[in-house]
Design an enzyme around this catalytic site. Structure first.
Site, PDB file in Angstrom:
ATOM      1  N   ASP A 182       0.874  -1.173   0.000  1.00 21.98           N
ATOM      2  CA  ASP A 182       0.000   0.000   0.000  1.00 21.98           C
ATOM      3  C   ASP A 182       0.914   1.226   0.000  1.00 21.98           C
ATOM      4  O   ASP A 182       2.149   1.109  -0.176  1.00 21.98           O
ATOM      5  CB  ASP A 182      -1.010  -0.043   1.161  1.00 21.98           C
ATOM      6  CG  ASP A 182      -0.373   0.166   2.537  1.00 21.98           C
ATOM      7  OD1 ASP A 182       0.869   0.296   2.622  1.00 21.98           O
ATOM      8  OD2 ASP A 182      -1.124   0.185   3.528  1.00 21.98           O
ATOM      9  N   HIS A 183       0.337   2.415   0.211  1.00 22.31           N
ATOM     10  CA  HIS A 183       1.116   3.660   0.176  1.00 22.31           C
ATOM     11  C   HIS A 183       2.247   3.663   1.207  1.00 22.31           C
ATOM     12  O   HIS A 183       3.311   4.229   0.958  1.00 22.31           O
ATOM     13  CB  HIS A 183       0.180   4.854   0.414  1.00 22.31           C
ATOM     14  CG  HIS A 183      -0.690   4.682   1.614  1.00 22.31           C
ATOM     15  ND1 HIS A 183      -1.774   3.816   1.632  1.00 22.31           N
ATOM     16  CD2 HIS A 183      -0.629   5.218   2.867  1.00 22.31           C
ATOM     17  CE1 HIS A 183      -2.343   3.832   2.826  1.00 22.31           C
ATOM     18  NE2 HIS A 183      -1.664   4.678   3.599  1.00 22.31           N
TER      19      HIS A 183
ATOM     20  N   CYS B 105       3.175  -3.074   4.078  1.00 23.88           N
ATOM     21  CA  CYS B 105       2.287  -1.992   4.501  1.00 23.88           C
ATOM     22  C   CYS B 105       2.973  -1.327   5.690  1.00 23.88           C
ATOM     23  O   CYS B 105       4.174  -1.520   5.879  1.00 23.88           O
ATOM     24  CB  CYS B 105       0.871  -2.496   4.809  1.00 23.88           C
ATOM     25  SG  CYS B 105       0.732  -3.647   6.195  1.00 23.88           S
TER      26      CYS B 105
ATOM     27  N   THR C 216       2.695  -1.786   8.976  1.00 25.11           N
ATOM     28  CA  THR C 216       3.119  -2.733  10.019  1.00 25.11           C
ATOM     29  C   THR C 216       3.324  -4.153   9.513  1.00 25.11           C
ATOM     30  O   THR C 216       3.900  -4.985  10.233  1.00 25.11           O
ATOM     31  CB  THR C 216       2.028  -2.823  11.105  1.00 25.11           C
ATOM     32  OG1 THR C 216       0.809  -3.247  10.462  1.00 25.11           O
ATOM     33  CG2 THR C 216       1.791  -1.484  11.789  1.00 25.11           C
ATOM     34  N   GLY C 217       2.779  -4.455   8.361  1.00 20.80           N
ATOM     35  CA  GLY C 217       2.743  -5.842   7.867  1.00 20.80           C
ATOM     36  C   GLY C 217       1.515  -6.585   8.383  1.00 20.80           C
ATOM     37  O   GLY C 217       1.161  -7.652   7.867  1.00 20.80           O
ATOM     38  N   ILE C 218       0.875  -6.042   9.397  1.00 22.69           N
ATOM     39  CA  ILE C 218      -0.240  -6.755  10.048  1.00 22.69           C
ATOM     40  C   ILE C 218      -1.453  -6.872   9.129  1.00 22.69           C
ATOM     41  O   ILE C 218      -1.997  -7.959   8.918  1.00 22.69           O
ATOM     42  CB  ILE C 218      -0.637  -6.042  11.373  1.00 22.69           C
ATOM     43  CG1 ILE C 218       0.514  -6.114  12.380  1.00 22.69           C
ATOM     44  CG2 ILE C 218      -1.907  -6.667  11.954  1.00 22.69           C
ATOM     45  CD1 ILE C 218       0.305  -5.235  13.623  1.00 22.69           C
TER      46      ILE C 218
ATOM     47  N   HIS D 250       9.194 -24.467   8.931  1.00 18.09           N
ATOM     48  CA  HIS D 250       8.154 -25.144   9.715  1.00 18.09           C
ATOM     49  C   HIS D 250       6.754 -24.948   9.144  1.00 18.09           C
ATOM     50  O   HIS D 250       5.932 -25.853   9.223  1.00 18.09           O
ATOM     51  CB  HIS D 250       8.132 -24.613  11.156  1.00 18.09           C
ATOM     52  CG  HIS D 250       9.313 -25.063  11.973  1.00 18.09           C
ATOM     53  ND1 HIS D 250       9.307 -25.074  13.342  1.00 18.09           N
ATOM     54  CD2 HIS D 250      10.549 -25.500  11.604  1.00 18.09           C
ATOM     55  CE1 HIS D 250      10.474 -25.511  13.804  1.00 18.09           C
ATOM     56  NE2 HIS D 250      11.253 -25.761  12.760  1.00 18.09           N
TER      57      HIS D 250
ATOM     58  N   HIS E   7       5.904 -31.332  10.391  1.00  8.36           N
ATOM     59  CA  HIS E   7       5.566 -29.972   9.946  1.00  8.36           C
ATOM     60  C   HIS E   7       4.499 -30.011   8.855  1.00  8.36           C
ATOM     61  O   HIS E   7       3.588 -29.177   8.841  1.00  8.36           O
ATOM     62  CB  HIS E   7       6.824 -29.248   9.464  1.00  8.36           C
ATOM     63  CG  HIS E   7       7.782 -28.975  10.585  1.00  8.36           C
ATOM     64  ND1 HIS E   7       7.393 -28.353  11.753  1.00  8.36           N
ATOM     65  CD2 HIS E   7       9.100 -29.263  10.736  1.00  8.36           C
ATOM     66  CE1 HIS E   7       8.426 -28.268  12.572  1.00  8.36           C
ATOM     67  NE2 HIS E   7       9.475 -28.816  11.982  1.00  8.36           N
TER      68      HIS E   7
HETATM   69  C1  RB5 Z   1      -1.995   2.581   6.547  1.00  5.95           C
HETATM   70  O1  RB5 Z   1      -1.975   3.801   7.220  1.00  5.95           O
HETATM   71  C2  RB5 Z   1      -1.749   1.441   7.522  1.00  5.95           C
HETATM   72  O2  RB5 Z   1      -2.861   1.242   8.307  1.00  5.95           O
HETATM   73  C3  RB5 Z   1      -1.403   0.199   6.746  1.00  5.95           C
HETATM   74  O3  RB5 Z   1      -0.285   0.440   5.967  1.00  5.95           O
HETATM   75  C4  RB5 Z   1      -1.060  -1.045   7.542  1.00  5.95           C
HETATM   76  O4  RB5 Z   1      -0.105  -0.791   8.513  1.00  5.95           O
HETATM   77  C5  RB5 Z   1      -2.182  -1.824   8.061  1.00  5.95           C
HETATM   78  O5  RB5 Z   1      -1.996  -2.900   8.674  1.00  5.95           O
END
Ligand code: RB5
Length: 154
Positions: free
Chosen positions: A14-15, A71, A73-75, A104, A140
């Site tokens: 993403d951005h 992104c 956080t990657g989350i 694994h 695994h």
């Molecule tokens: C975008 O601001 C942010 O929420 C996104 O890049 C990401 O971290 C979501 O998990």
């Protein structure tokens, strides 16, 4: 045997990971990987689930392919990618997580947080991820199969 020229990689961000995606894309190509960029294609705000879907669908289409998702956080990328059956995405924050995710968990998508990690760290994590093979050990594989079976739980 692992062959990087045959290892197809689909990359997306993403951005929040747009600049880092360009750097990692170039770096992977210089290392000989076959990389396809699936966006975003400018730094305007966009929604990470859209990119996670694009990349994940391609990973499922091309046997043995990996996805790389960036992104903030990657989350969010990992959460979204893991909604697709057959995707095993990990939000790795260091090299040992990347190695274990491959050995694994047979992870096929690596998510990373561009606001959490500097580019040098991201390269280290990504390098380990793409060069580590799944162990193939019975215990695994059995656990990975059980993870996949959870997709069918209502
Ligand atoms: C975008 O601001 C942010 O929420 C996104 O890049 C990401 O971290 C979501 O998990």
């Amino acid at each position: 045997m692992f062959d990087k020229e045959k290892q197809k990689l689909f990359i997306g961000s993403d951005h929040a990971g747009f600049d880092e995606k360009a750097i990692l894309h170039k770096w992977l190509e210089e290392k000989g990987f076959n990389v396809v960029d699936l966006g975003c294609f400018n730094a305007d705000g966009c929604d990470y689930p859209d990119i996670a879907r694009e990349v994940s669908e391609k990973v499922l289409e091309v046997e043995g392919a990996f996805g790389v998702l960036l992104c903030g956080t990657g989350i969010g990328m990992a959460m979204a990618a893991n909604k697709l059956k057959g995707i095993r995405a990990v939000d790795a924050t260091d090299e040992s997580m990347a190695v274990k995710a491959r050995e694994h968990n047979d992870a096929n998508v690596l998510a990373m947080g561009a606001r959490m990690l500097d580019v040098a760290k991201m390269k280290e994590i990504l390098g380990k991820f793409v060069e580590t093979e799944f162990s193939g050990e019975e215990r695994h594989q059995r656990r990975v199969d059980k993870v996949e079976a959870l997709r069918d739980v209502k």
